[in-house]
Scaffold this motif. Structure first.
Motif, PDB file in Angstrom:
ATOM      1  N   VAL A 180      -0.045   9.081  -0.951  1.00  0.00           N
ATOM      2  CA  VAL A 180      -1.376   9.443  -1.463  1.00  0.00           C
ATOM      3  C   VAL A 180      -2.179  10.134  -0.365  1.00  0.00           C
ATOM      4  O   VAL A 180      -1.826  10.064   0.818  1.00  0.00           O
ATOM      5  CB  VAL A 180      -2.143   8.195  -1.968  1.00  0.00           C
ATOM      6  CG1 VAL A 180      -1.370   7.501  -3.085  1.00  0.00           C
ATOM      7  CG2 VAL A 180      -2.402   7.213  -0.824  1.00  0.00           C
ATOM      8  N   ASP A 181      -3.271  10.787  -0.777  1.00  0.00           N
ATOM      9  CA  ASP A 181      -4.177  11.373   0.216  1.00  0.00           C
ATOM     10  C   ASP A 181      -5.255  10.362   0.582  1.00  0.00           C
ATOM     11  O   ASP A 181      -5.214   9.202   0.156  1.00  0.00           O
ATOM     12  CB  ASP A 181      -4.755  12.698  -0.284  1.00  0.00           C
ATOM     13  CG  ASP A 181      -5.700  12.548  -1.475  1.00  0.00           C
ATOM     14  OD1 ASP A 181      -6.086  11.401  -1.809  1.00  0.00           O
ATOM     15  OD2 ASP A 181      -6.050  13.579  -2.078  1.00  0.00           O
ATOM     16  N   GLU A 182      -6.250  10.814   1.348  1.00  0.00           N
ATOM     17  CA  GLU A 182      -7.298   9.898   1.820  1.00  0.00           C
ATOM     18  C   GLU A 182      -8.175   9.365   0.689  1.00  0.00           C
ATOM     19  O   GLU A 182      -8.878   8.368   0.852  1.00  0.00           O
ATOM     20  CB  GLU A 182      -8.175  10.588   2.867  1.00  0.00           C
ATOM     21  CG  GLU A 182      -8.945  11.807   2.374  1.00  0.00           C
ATOM     22  CD  GLU A 182      -8.119  13.097   2.433  1.00  0.00           C
ATOM     23  OE1 GLU A 182      -8.703  14.175   2.216  1.00  0.00           O
ATOM     24  OE2 GLU A 182      -6.902  13.002   2.675  1.00  0.00           O
ATOM     25  N   MET A 217       0.840  -1.193   0.000  1.00  0.00           N
ATOM     26  CA  MET A 217       0.000   0.000   0.000  1.00  0.00           C
ATOM     27  C   MET A 217       0.877   1.246   0.000  1.00  0.00           C
ATOM     28  O   MET A 217       1.935   1.273   0.634  1.00  0.00           O
ATOM     29  CB  MET A 217      -0.910   0.009   1.230  1.00  0.00           C
ATOM     30  CG  MET A 217      -1.913  -1.125   1.262  1.00  0.00           C
ATOM     31  SD  MET A 217      -3.105  -0.998  -0.093  1.00  0.00           S
ATOM     32  CE  MET A 217      -3.995   0.482   0.385  1.00  0.00           C
ATOM     33  N   PRO A 218       0.475   2.301  -0.698  1.00  0.00           N
ATOM     34  CA  PRO A 218       1.227   3.556  -0.643  1.00  0.00           C
ATOM     35  C   PRO A 218       1.119   4.178   0.741  1.00  0.00           C
ATOM     36  O   PRO A 218       0.215   3.855   1.521  1.00  0.00           O
ATOM     37  CB  PRO A 218       0.547   4.420  -1.699  1.00  0.00           C
ATOM     38  CG  PRO A 218      -0.851   3.894  -1.760  1.00  0.00           C
ATOM     39  CD  PRO A 218      -0.740   2.420  -1.537  1.00  0.00           C
ATOM     40  N   ALA A 219       2.036   5.056   1.063  1.00  0.00           N
ATOM     41  CA  ALA A 219       2.008   5.765   2.344  1.00  0.00           C
ATOM     42  C   ALA A 219       1.017   6.927   2.277  1.00  0.00           C
ATOM     43  O   ALA A 219       0.596   7.355   1.194  1.00  0.00           O
ATOM     44  CB  ALA A 219       3.403   6.275   2.687  1.00  0.00           C
ATOM     45  N   THR A 220       0.650   7.431   3.436  1.00  0.00           N
ATOM     46  CA  THR A 220      -0.121   8.671   3.535  1.00  0.00           C
ATOM     47  C   THR A 220       0.667   9.635   4.411  1.00  0.00           C
ATOM     48  O   THR A 220       1.608   9.236   5.119  1.00  0.00           O
ATOM     49  CB  THR A 220      -1.514   8.442   4.154  1.00  0.00           C
ATOM     50  OG1 THR A 220      -1.361   8.132   5.551  1.00  0.00           O
ATOM     51  CG2 THR A 220      -2.248   7.299   3.446  1.00  0.00           C
ATOM     52  N   LEU A 221       0.305  10.891   4.388  1.00  0.00           N
ATOM     53  CA  LEU A 221       1.014  11.890   5.190  1.00  0.00           C
ATOM     54  C   LEU A 221       0.834  11.661   6.685  1.00  0.00           C
ATOM     55  O   LEU A 221       1.614  12.159   7.499  1.00  0.00           O
ATOM     56  CB  LEU A 221       0.541  13.291   4.816  1.00  0.00           C
ATOM     57  CG  LEU A 221       0.925  13.765   3.404  1.00  0.00           C
ATOM     58  CD1 LEU A 221       0.294  15.121   3.110  1.00  0.00           C
ATOM     59  CD2 LEU A 221       2.444  13.842   3.244  1.00  0.00           C
ATOM     60  N   LYS A 222      -0.194  10.878   7.060  1.00  0.00           N
ATOM     61  CA  LYS A 222      -0.422  10.581   8.477  1.00  0.00           C
ATOM     62  C   LYS A 222       0.473   9.446   8.976  1.00  0.00           C
ATOM     63  O   LYS A 222       0.618   9.259  10.181  1.00  0.00           O
ATOM     64  CB  LYS A 222      -1.886  10.211   8.696  1.00  0.00           C
ATOM     65  CG  LYS A 222      -2.866  11.342   8.427  1.00  0.00           C
ATOM     66  CD  LYS A 222      -4.290  10.885   8.658  1.00  0.00           C
ATOM     67  CE  LYS A 222      -5.285  12.018   8.391  1.00  0.00           C
ATOM     68  NZ  LYS A 222      -6.695  11.570   8.598  1.00  0.00           N
ATOM     69  N   ASP A 223       1.063   8.684   8.059  1.00  0.00           N
ATOM     70  CA  ASP A 223       1.909   7.551   8.452  1.00  0.00           C
ATOM     71  C   ASP A 223       3.188   8.040   9.119  1.00  0.00           C
ATOM     72  O   ASP A 223       3.729   9.089   8.774  1.00  0.00           O
ATOM     73  CB  ASP A 223       2.256   6.699   7.240  1.00  0.00           C
ATOM     74  CG  ASP A 223       1.053   5.952   6.686  1.00  0.00           C
ATOM     75  OD1 ASP A 223       0.066   5.787   7.420  1.00  0.00           O
ATOM     76  OD2 ASP A 223       1.116   5.537   5.514  1.00  0.00           O
ATOM     77  N   SER A 224       3.671   7.251  10.063  1.00  0.00           N
ATOM     78  CA  SER A 224       4.914   7.612  10.739  1.00  0.00           C
ATOM     79  C   SER A 224       6.110   7.331   9.854  1.00  0.00           C
ATOM     80  O   SER A 224       6.077   6.457   8.977  1.00  0.00           O
ATOM     81  CB  SER A 224       5.046   6.847  12.051  1.00  0.00           C
ATOM     82  OG  SER A 224       5.257   5.463  11.795  1.00  0.00           O
ATOM     83  N   ALA A 225       7.175   8.044  10.097  1.00  0.00           N
ATOM     84  CA  ALA A 225       8.405   7.856   9.338  1.00  0.00           C
ATOM     85  C   ALA A 225       8.948   6.448   9.527  1.00  0.00           C
ATOM     86  O   ALA A 225       9.378   5.798   8.572  1.00  0.00           O
ATOM     87  CB  ALA A 225       9.437   8.888   9.776  1.00  0.00           C
ATOM     88  N   ILE A 226       8.921   5.948  10.769  1.00  0.00           N
ATOM     89  CA  ILE A 226       9.498   4.634  11.064  1.00  0.00           C
ATOM     90  C   ILE A 226       8.748   3.526  10.346  1.00  0.00           C
ATOM     91  O   ILE A 226       9.356   2.569   9.843  1.00  0.00           O
ATOM     92  CB  ILE A 226       9.544   4.391  12.599  1.00  0.00           C
ATOM     93  CG1 ILE A 226      10.403   3.179  12.915  1.00  0.00           C
ATOM     94  CG2 ILE A 226       8.145   4.282  13.176  1.00  0.00           C
ATOM     95  CD1 ILE A 226      11.869   3.380  12.671  1.00  0.00           C
ATOM     96  N   ASN A 227       7.416   3.624  10.255  1.00  0.00           N
ATOM     97  CA  ASN A 227       6.630   2.606   9.552  1.00  0.00           C
ATOM     98  C   ASN A 227       6.882   2.661   8.046  1.00  0.00           C
ATOM     99  O   ASN A 227       6.898   1.627   7.367  1.00  0.00           O
ATOM    100  CB  ASN A 227       5.142   2.782   9.844  1.00  0.00           C
ATOM    101  CG  ASN A 227       4.770   2.341  11.244  1.00  0.00           C
ATOM    102  OD1 ASN A 227       5.535   1.625  11.900  1.00  0.00           O
ATOM    103  ND2 ASN A 227       3.612   2.776  11.715  1.00  0.00           N
ATOM    104  N   THR A 228       7.073   3.858   7.527  1.00  0.00           N
ATOM    105  CA  THR A 228       7.365   4.011   6.099  1.00  0.00           C
ATOM    106  C   THR A 228       8.714   3.390   5.761  1.00  0.00           C
ATOM    107  O   THR A 228       8.872   2.700   4.755  1.00  0.00           O
ATOM    108  CB  THR A 228       7.349   5.496   5.705  1.00  0.00           C
ATOM    109  OG1 THR A 228       6.096   6.073   6.083  1.00  0.00           O
ATOM    110  CG2 THR A 228       7.536   5.663   4.203  1.00  0.00           C
ATOM    111  N   LEU A 229       9.687   3.604   6.623  1.00  0.00           N
ATOM    112  CA  LEU A 229      11.007   2.993   6.426  1.00  0.00           C
ATOM    113  C   LEU A 229      10.927   1.472   6.487  1.00  0.00           C
ATOM    114  O   LEU A 229      11.648   0.772   5.754  1.00  0.00           O
ATOM    115  CB  LEU A 229      11.987   3.497   7.484  1.00  0.00           C
ATOM    116  CG  LEU A 229      12.478   4.937   7.335  1.00  0.00           C
ATOM    117  CD1 LEU A 229      13.313   5.341   8.546  1.00  0.00           C
ATOM    118  CD2 LEU A 229      13.282   5.115   6.049  1.00  0.00           C
ATOM    119  N   ALA A 230      10.054   0.956   7.334  1.00  0.00           N
ATOM    120  CA  ALA A 230       9.899  -0.502   7.453  1.00  0.00           C
ATOM    121  C   ALA A 230       9.386  -1.103   6.147  1.00  0.00           C
ATOM    122  O   ALA A 230       9.841  -2.187   5.734  1.00  0.00           O
ATOM    123  CB  ALA A 230       8.956  -0.832   8.607  1.00  0.00           C
TER     124      ALA A 230
END
Length: 216
Positions: free
Chosen positions: A37-39, A11-24
């Motif tokens: 992406v947005d909502e 799944m693409p990231a959203t601006l609400k996602d944490s940096a650490i989860n995105t790196l994972a």
């Protein structure tokens, strides 16, 4: 067209996602960019691993680095050669793919491009790169010279570097030497040639070299 090689395995990231989860996610899929992406699933941009690592707090959301998003993508009806060009120009690990409404559809990786290249019919074929002045480029003349020597152009990719245009040709032919000699005789500078009777790992190496060459 590139629709058949679009991947959707994360799944693409959203601006609400944490940096650490995105790196994972990046670590899991061995990539260094992730679409954001947005909502409503509208594409906002591509975030790079380096931008996230430079954040002071990796528990914070991506909202704080929104200005670092890169507007790099292709539409799902893009041509395969546009995919190669985008990879080469931006040195990407993935290319986001959007529909006509700029909604995120998936992504394509360099390995997908290599796989697509591998589907071409390489039997009795020659890959050749020639260069010439931009003002002298006439595809019908190149095609005529090749066809007069019992060859047929299967695929073609061109790029501009200053006043020169570089043409990469995949040619089906029985006499590689005759075609290269003819092109040289008509003042086309032959930069590189190789037979396509290659094993898959050799093809991967050639593609990697080709991408590096485009970036010089």
């Amino acid at each position: 067209m590139i629709e058949k090689i679009i991947r959707r395995d994360f799944m693409p990231a959203t601006l609400k996602d944490s940096a650490i989860n995105t790196l994972a996610i990046m670590e899991e899929f061995k990539i260094v960019e992730l679409p954001v992406v947005d909502e409503n699933n509208k594409f906002l941009g591509l975030i790079e691993e380096d931008s996230i690592l430079n954040m002071g707090n990796l528990q914070a959301s991506l909202m704080g680095i929104r200005k670092n998003l890169k507007n790099i993508f292709l539409f799902s009806n893009a041509h395969f050669f546009q995919c190669i060009q985008t990879l080469a120009e931006n040195n990407l690990s993935i290319i986001p793919i959007l529909d006509s409404k700029k909604l995120y559809s998936g992504y394509i990786s360099p390995s997908d491009v290599i796989g697509k290249i591998g589907e071409l019919n390489y039997n009795n074929s020659l890959i050749i790169t020639i260069s010439l002045n931009k003002k002298d480029f006439m595809i019908h003349e190149i095609s005529r010279l090749i066809e007069e020597n019992n060859g047929k152009i299967i695929a073609l990719f061109s790029e501009m570097k200053k006043e020169k245009i570089y043409i990469h040709l995949l040619i089906n032919c029985n006499n590689n030497q005759l075609i290269t000699q003819t092109l040289s005789r008509y003042d086309y500078e032959v930069i590189d040639t190789f037979s396509t009777e290659l094993k898959r790992n050799e093809l991967d190496d050639r593609f990697e070299s080709f991408i590096k060459y485009l970036n010089t």
